[in-house]
Scaffold this active site. Sequence first.
Site, PDB file in Angstrom:
ATOM      1  N   GLU A 221      10.872  -7.271  -3.772  1.00 58.59           N
ATOM      2  CA  GLU A 221      11.477  -5.978  -2.978  1.00 58.59           C
ATOM      3  C   GLU A 221      11.396  -5.382  -1.866  1.00 58.59           C
ATOM      4  OE1 GLU A 221      13.673  -2.842  -4.136  1.00 58.59           O
ATOM      5  OE2 GLU A 221      14.454  -3.864  -6.003  1.00 58.59           O
ATOM      6  N   LEU A 222      11.912  -5.879  -0.727  1.00 52.67           N
ATOM      7  CA  LEU A 222      11.185  -6.647   0.892  1.00 52.67           C
ATOM      8  C   LEU A 222      11.876  -5.429   1.200  1.00 52.67           C
ATOM      9  CD1 LEU A 222      12.316 -10.147   0.197  1.00 52.67           C
ATOM     10  CD2 LEU A 222      10.156  -8.950  -0.196  1.00 52.67           C
TER      11      LEU A 222
ATOM     12  N   CYS B  49       9.914   0.986   3.237  1.00 60.19           N
ATOM     13  CA  CYS B  49      10.790   0.031   3.249  1.00 60.19           C
ATOM     14  C   CYS B  49      12.238   0.484   2.812  1.00 60.19           C
ATOM     15  CB  CYS B  49      10.869  -0.584   1.824  1.00 60.19           C
ATOM     16  SG  CYS B  49      11.114   0.559   0.267  1.00 60.19           S
TER      17      CYS B  49
ATOM     18  N   TRP C 127       0.767  -1.052  -0.086  1.00 58.42           N
ATOM     19  CA  TRP C 127       0.189  -0.232  -0.119  1.00 58.42           C
ATOM     20  C   TRP C 127       0.965   0.989  -0.182  1.00 58.42           C
ATOM     21  CZ3 TRP C 127       0.417  -2.094   4.645  1.00 58.42           C
ATOM     22  CH2 TRP C 127       1.632  -1.411   5.586  1.00 58.42           C
ATOM     23  N   ASN C 128       1.956   1.220   0.666  1.00 57.46           N
ATOM     24  CA  ASN C 128       2.723   2.634   0.704  1.00 57.46           C
ATOM     25  C   ASN C 128       3.352   2.771  -0.367  1.00 57.46           C
ATOM     26  OD1 ASN C 128       4.876   0.353   1.180  1.00 57.46           O
ATOM     27  ND2 ASN C 128       6.555   1.591   1.604  1.00 57.46           N
TER      28      ASN C 128
ATOM     29  N   LYS D 162      -0.666  -6.096  -9.856  1.00 57.89           N
ATOM     30  CA  LYS D 162      -2.573  -6.050  -8.695  1.00 57.89           C
ATOM     31  C   LYS D 162      -1.739  -5.280  -7.570  1.00 57.89           C
ATOM     32  CE  LYS D 162      -2.517  -7.734  -3.644  1.00 57.89           C
ATOM     33  NZ  LYS D 162      -3.421  -7.256  -4.370  1.00 57.89           N
TER      34      LYS D 162
ATOM     35  N   GLY E  27       7.093  -6.189  -1.447  1.00 58.01           N
ATOM     36  CA  GLY E  27       5.982  -6.222  -0.456  1.00 58.01           C
ATOM     37  C   GLY E  27       6.800  -6.336   1.085  1.00 58.01           C
ATOM     38  N   GLY E  28       6.076  -7.885   1.258  1.00 62.68           N
ATOM     39  CA  GLY E  28       7.209  -8.578   2.894  1.00 62.68           C
ATOM     40  C   GLY E  28       8.168  -9.904   2.429  1.00 62.68           C
TER      41      GLY E  28
ATOM     42  N   GLU F 124      11.494  -6.011  11.399  1.00 63.54           N
ATOM     43  CA  GLU F 124      10.451  -4.320  10.496  1.00 63.54           C
ATOM     44  C   GLU F 124       9.446  -3.965  11.619  1.00 63.54           C
ATOM     45  OE1 GLU F 124       9.188  -5.029   6.951  1.00 63.54           O
ATOM     46  OE2 GLU F 124      10.379  -2.049   6.202  1.00 63.54           O
TER      47      GLU F 124
HETATM   48  P1  NAD Z   1       2.343  -7.922   2.534  1.00 71.30           P
HETATM   49  O1  NAD Z   1       3.681  -8.531   1.955  1.00 71.30           O
HETATM   50  O2  NAD Z   1       1.859  -7.905   2.714  1.00 71.30           O
HETATM   51  O3  NAD Z   1       1.347  -7.562   0.529  1.00 71.30           O
HETATM   52  C1  NAD Z   1       2.689  -6.447  -0.502  1.00 71.30           C
HETATM   53  C2  NAD Z   1       1.009  -6.837  -1.867  1.00 71.30           C
HETATM   54  O4  NAD Z   1       1.408  -8.588  -1.592  1.00 71.30           O
HETATM   55  C3  NAD Z   1      -0.172  -7.646  -1.142  1.00 71.30           C
HETATM   56  O5  NAD Z   1      -0.259  -6.399  -2.865  1.00 71.30           O
HETATM   57  C4  NAD Z   1      -0.328  -8.337  -1.035  1.00 71.30           C
HETATM   58  O6  NAD Z   1      -2.263  -8.234  -1.496  1.00 71.30           O
HETATM   59  C5  NAD Z   1       0.027  -9.418  -2.398  1.00 71.30           C
HETATM   60  N1  NAD Z   1       0.127 -10.701  -1.285  1.00 71.30           N
HETATM   61  C6  NAD Z   1      -0.386 -10.871  -0.206  1.00 71.30           C
HETATM   62  N2  NAD Z   1      -0.448 -12.630  -0.171  1.00 71.30           N
HETATM   63  C7  NAD Z   1      -0.220 -12.675  -1.378  1.00 71.30           C
HETATM   64  C8  NAD Z   1       0.424 -14.432  -2.438  1.00 71.30           C
HETATM   65  N3  NAD Z   1      -0.124 -15.407  -1.145  1.00 71.30           N
HETATM   66  N4  NAD Z   1       0.842 -14.220  -3.638  1.00 71.30           N
HETATM   67  C9  NAD Z   1       0.680 -12.921  -3.945  1.00 71.30           C
HETATM   68  N5  NAD Z   1       0.509 -11.920  -3.393  1.00 71.30           N
HETATM   69  C10 NAD Z   1       0.078 -11.617  -2.426  1.00 71.30           C
HETATM   70  O7  NAD Z   1       3.373  -6.223   2.063  1.00 71.30           O
HETATM   71  P2  NAD Z   1       2.757  -4.770   3.194  1.00 71.30           P
HETATM   72  O8  NAD Z   1       2.655  -5.442   4.273  1.00 71.30           O
HETATM   73  O9  NAD Z   1       1.615  -4.603   2.036  1.00 71.30           O
HETATM   74  O10 NAD Z   1       3.951  -4.432   2.948  1.00 71.30           O
HETATM   75  C11 NAD Z   1       4.606  -3.171   3.485  1.00 71.30           C
HETATM   76  C12 NAD Z   1       5.874  -4.529   3.844  1.00 71.30           C
HETATM   77  O11 NAD Z   1       6.160  -4.064   2.073  1.00 71.30           O
HETATM   78  C13 NAD Z   1       7.075  -4.318   4.289  1.00 71.30           C
HETATM   79  O12 NAD Z   1       7.649  -5.471   4.685  1.00 71.30           O
HETATM   80  C14 NAD Z   1       7.730  -3.152   3.136  1.00 71.30           C
HETATM   81  O13 NAD Z   1       9.353  -2.886   3.491  1.00 71.30           O
HETATM   82  C15 NAD Z   1       7.981  -3.782   2.300  1.00 71.30           C
HETATM   83  N6  NAD Z   1       8.008  -2.723   0.817  1.00 71.30           N
HETATM   84  C16 NAD Z   1       9.165  -2.717   0.464  1.00 71.30           C
HETATM   85  C17 NAD Z   1      10.331  -2.155  -0.779  1.00 71.30           C
HETATM   86  C18 NAD Z   1      11.257  -1.719  -1.348  1.00 71.30           C
HETATM   87  O14 NAD Z   1      10.622  -1.135  -2.283  1.00 71.30           O
HETATM   88  N7  NAD Z   1      12.281  -2.880  -1.221  1.00 71.30           N
HETATM   89  C19 NAD Z   1       8.989  -0.248  -1.000  1.00 71.30           C
HETATM   90  C20 NAD Z   1       7.851  -0.651  -0.459  1.00 71.30           C
HETATM   91  C21 NAD Z   1       7.317  -1.421   0.574  1.00 71.30           C
END
Ligand code: NAD
Length: 488
Positions: A248-249, A282, A149-150, A173, A226-227, A380
């Site tokens: 990118e986590l 992140c 989301w961010n 997505k 994402g995470g 985190e």
């Molecule tokens: P998340 O991992 O929970 O979700 C990210 C995305 O993945 C969402 O769109 C979600 O619907 C999708 N998703 C969830 N389960 C899935 C599955 N089984 N298969 C496929 N897609 C799935 O992340 P979050 O909590 O929304 O965001 C925060 C995380 O993102 C933090 O860890 C943050 O550090 C990271 N982040 C990293 C960067 C970077 O560039 N390195 C930038 C921003 C955020």
Amino acid sequence: MQQFQQYIGGMFSDGSAQFESQDPATGKPWALMPEAREGDVNAAVDAAQTAFYSPEWAGMTPSQRGKLLHRLADLIADNAETLAALETRDTGKIIRETSAQVAYVAEYYRYYAGLADKIEGAHLPIDKPDMEVWLRREPVGVVAAVVPWNSQLFLSAVKIGPALAAGCTVVLKASEDGPAPMLEFARIFDQAGFPAGVLNVITGFGPKCGAVLTSHPKIDHVAFTGGPDTARHIVRNSAENLASTSLELGGKSPFIVFEDADIESAVNAQVSGIFAATGQSCVAGSRLVISNQIKDLFLKRLKEKAEAVVIGEPDDIATEVGPLCTTAQIQLAEALVSQSTQAGAKLITGGTALDRTGNFFPPTILDCSNAPETPCLTQEAFGPVLSVVGFDTEAEALQIANDTAFGLASGVFTKDLTRAHRMIRGIRAGIVWVNTYRAVSPMAPFGGHGLSGHGREGGIQAALDYTKVKAVWLRTSDEPIPDPFVMR
Ligand code: NAD
């Protein structure tokens, strides 16, 4: 309630289902979002694959793709106010940040517009006199882009920009938390003149939408932000389609301050490093690694600044720290703080959710110098929570900085040039900022290693990562092929 639609094959539609999106500032639903399920995901991937092979897109010259990306950048700039307001409304990210970021997002599209006709192949000095061999760089195929989301407009620009410049097509997505800016972005994209299906924008939940998309047999590459836990699912999903992945986590990035640093500058950079975006970044500099010679003075200044931060409604231009996107983020921050204080960390300021409507959590500082095992130093928080550790020597500073399973970003504050160079060499992270923090540009690669993932976004390499190499052999001799049983 306002209603949004998904974008598949150049058409807008309601999803198979709908869900309510909460306003993080009020905790109340404010809009209805389309929820993509298996049928919608299949339709989006089919549209992207059809577009990928279509003469309208596959036959377009790279310069023409660049022109379309330039047009998209102009449209983003023209609609920046609407996009910023929607991102603020749906995710709680403050308007000061979304306004500046959306304007810069247009620059990312311009950068990749300019790169579209500079993705070159190569000619090989082959060791056979009657052969010409060259390499063509071709688009990798249909890309699944999954974002959190961010900063969704930004995190999707660093995927869509290079992917389209390279000639790929994309199914994006959006996060189920705050998808409004991406669904509005689809409306703007639709006006740019790309062939139908080149970009498809859907949203939905992880298992029913994200998992179906990333394991889909027609997907060639998955670009994920994402995470780390979700990233493990992505890698497992890609065992189905054997798609390549870029991940990118998150991070637990060290912010290292030596005793000779410019204190005011370092304090301001630390405030921005951890409290900007309400800590939902992140690259947040969430571990302050500070020389014991200046620790008390630095923490005093930092506490004053943290307590003076203007907490308020995200759409108020005066606000500096807004709400967290979800209530789950508050629970995580509170849990980490309480586990850490129980482990011996000293709470300097903040620590509990504010007693007001919405997902508000104050700037929080924890001195963990006497609690080296505390989860606040390893996990985190993705919120405005700063953990502090003191050091006596440069070697100790480096050891603490590298004591993490993540490896995304880092900051070093010192006026000593030779020490800065030693730290740059020693730090294990994808980004080192010296006497600055949180600077980004379309020209600079961005990414990490370890639990922070792999692959880089931004820069020229990112566009090349959306290509695959085809080796072409052309025989120049008119003589008949000699002995067919000898490999040449
Ligand atoms: P998340 O991992 O929970 O979700 C990210 C995305 O993945 C969402 O769109 C979600 O619907 C999708 N998703 C969830 N389960 C899935 C599955 N089984 N298969 C496929 N897609 C799935 O992340 P979050 O909590 O929304 O965001 C925060 C995380 O993102 C933090 O860890 C943050 O550090 C990271 N982040 C990293 C960067 C970077 O560039 N390195 C930038 C921003 C955020």
